[in-house]
Every structure is written in structure tokens, then in C-alpha cells.
Design a protein around this motif. Sequence first.
Motif: not given
Length: 336
Positions: A296-323
Motif C-alpha cells: 500500500i505504501g507504493f500506491v500512496s507514494r505513487l499518488f504524489h507524482p501522479l497528482v503533481y504531474g497530471l492535475y497541477f496545471k502549472q507543472v503539467r503544461e511545462p511537462m508536456m512542452n518538455c516532452l
Amino acid sequence: MSGMDSSGSGTNLEIDDQGPVLPRYVPYLSLVFKLIATTVHLLLASWVVFTIKATRSLHKSHNIFVANLLISGAIATLSACLTASAMVISFQLGAESFIGCTLFKCLLLPLHVNIMSLVIIAADKVLAITSPFKHKRMMTPRVVAAVISGSWLLAVIPTVYSIITVSKGIEVLEYGACILEENSFVAFVLAFLLPMVISSIITVILNVKLTIKAYQVHKQIEKETRLFGQSDGITALKKKQRNIRRNRKPIITLLVVIFGSVFISIIITVLYIVGGLWITSPAYHDLMKYVIAPNIGFVSRLFHPLVYGLYFKQVREPMMNCLKRFWRVNSVAPQP
């Protein structure tokens, strides 16, 4: 008495002497899950951290603290995966374990930093909202670096406390798990539950405060617009309104991260309690003890980059630009 699995999450487990009664393929499925979750976690966390580092507009204290959260979580996940894999390999080779439960407890260091980072992020937003000018003046690169370094140094204290107060535990090599019995419930509360509760309270209060403040500013703008039309005061209020909206998104994102992790833990706790009361099957209890709780610890910690990478627009848009830049560079690269 509260128990703690190899991932560092607290569970109410009772150790028996009979060993698991699950099918022989279950340990392999559990290990494959750890490997997949760790790989996805490392790739996504690295992508977010690289984006924060490569994007000048993201060089703010909030995002740097988020990077520390993701790095500490990635280290905790990788450490747990490597130690579990080593135990499983030892079991398959018939060799004596060279990991030991003491090493598992030492690996709690990045986990403590991970939880502490949530408090730091929440406290940073408190200062940014209550005293924006003071926050901008205080949060210099040196101060941010000192806060991050301090979090790793302070995390040594609860780690050492866990090593001293937590009993030796039982190694389950076949499942790559170390089931630990805590000598005191206070250890669990101080090390894991209290920081999470503090972060939750701070973020909820901030969210409510910002919502009320945004509503008040909106009403004030409407009132002054009716009385005076466009004026310098309304322009200042609209600027204040934009600042509130800008701060709400990080707070909501942090709230999603914390509540998501807490929700996952609550589900597992409820399943274990309900199962303990109504289900008598040894297979169910072994599944919870040796598979679900350690993973369960693997799931809860994986939740952090998922939220900040996919939900947080200020980071998501630059991530897509880098890709996009990455694919563009590779598509135009000369072929050998």
C-alpha cells in the motif's frame, strides 16, 4: 498494539507462527507489482522534477519543496523495492537473509522526509498567503536549500526513535516483507500520523480561508463597480483576486495529495478491521498481512507524482512542452 509493514505504513497486524497459506504464485505477483509501481513512480517523479529544474518560471519555493517531496518519495519507494527484491532472491536461492528488519527501519528516513515535506509545503503556502511580501523576501534560494537540508537532518530523529523503540520484527523472505511490532503506539503517532494530521488541518484551513476571502473580494468589486465604475481601487482589488486564485490551485493540489493518501490508508484499515471481525479465512488475513499492507505504501507514494504531474496545471503544461521538445529533437536527429 500497532504494527508496521516494510513500506513504513502503520497497520494493526498480529504475527502468527504458521506462516502464509496463500498460493505459491502470490509472492511473485506481489514482487511484480512492486517492480512495476517503482518503475512508474521513478519515471513520473523524474519527469516532474526535471521539468521544475528546467523551467525558470517554476523556480519558486513551493515547487522546490514539491521536488523534495517527490525525490524523497522516489528514494523510499526504490529502497523498499530493492530490499524486498533482495529478500525474495535470498529465499529462492535458499540463502540466509542479509537484509534484516533493522535495515528496513533505517530505510524509514526518506519516508519521514516525505511526510515532513507535506508540512513544509503547507507552511510555505501559509506564509505566502498571509504575508506575500515577507514570503518573497524570506524565501531566497539559500533559505529554501536550508529548509530542505533541515528536513533531512530532522528526519534522522524519528528514524533513530523507530530503530530504538520498535521491536526486532519477523522476516518473511518469501514475500520480501518485514512485519514489525511497535512497542508503543506513541511511536506511530509521532512518526507518521501527527505530520499527516497537521498537513491536513493546515490545508483545509487555508482552502476555507481563501474561499471566503475570494468571495469577499468578489462582492467588494461588484459593490465598488456599481458605485464608482472603473477606478484604481477596483484595479487593485482585481489584482488581489488574481493572487487569491493563483494561490488556491497549489492548496487544492496539496489537499488532493494528502486526502488521497489518507483515503487509501483508511480503505485498507477498514478492510482489515472488517475482515478481522467477519472473515475467518486465514488466506484473507495473510493476503492483508503479507501482500496488501506492504504494497500500500507504493500506491500512496505513487499518488504524489501522479497528482503533481497530471492535475497541477502549472507543472503539467511545462511537462508536456518538455516532452514535445524531446520528441522534436529525436525526430530530427540524423540517423546513422
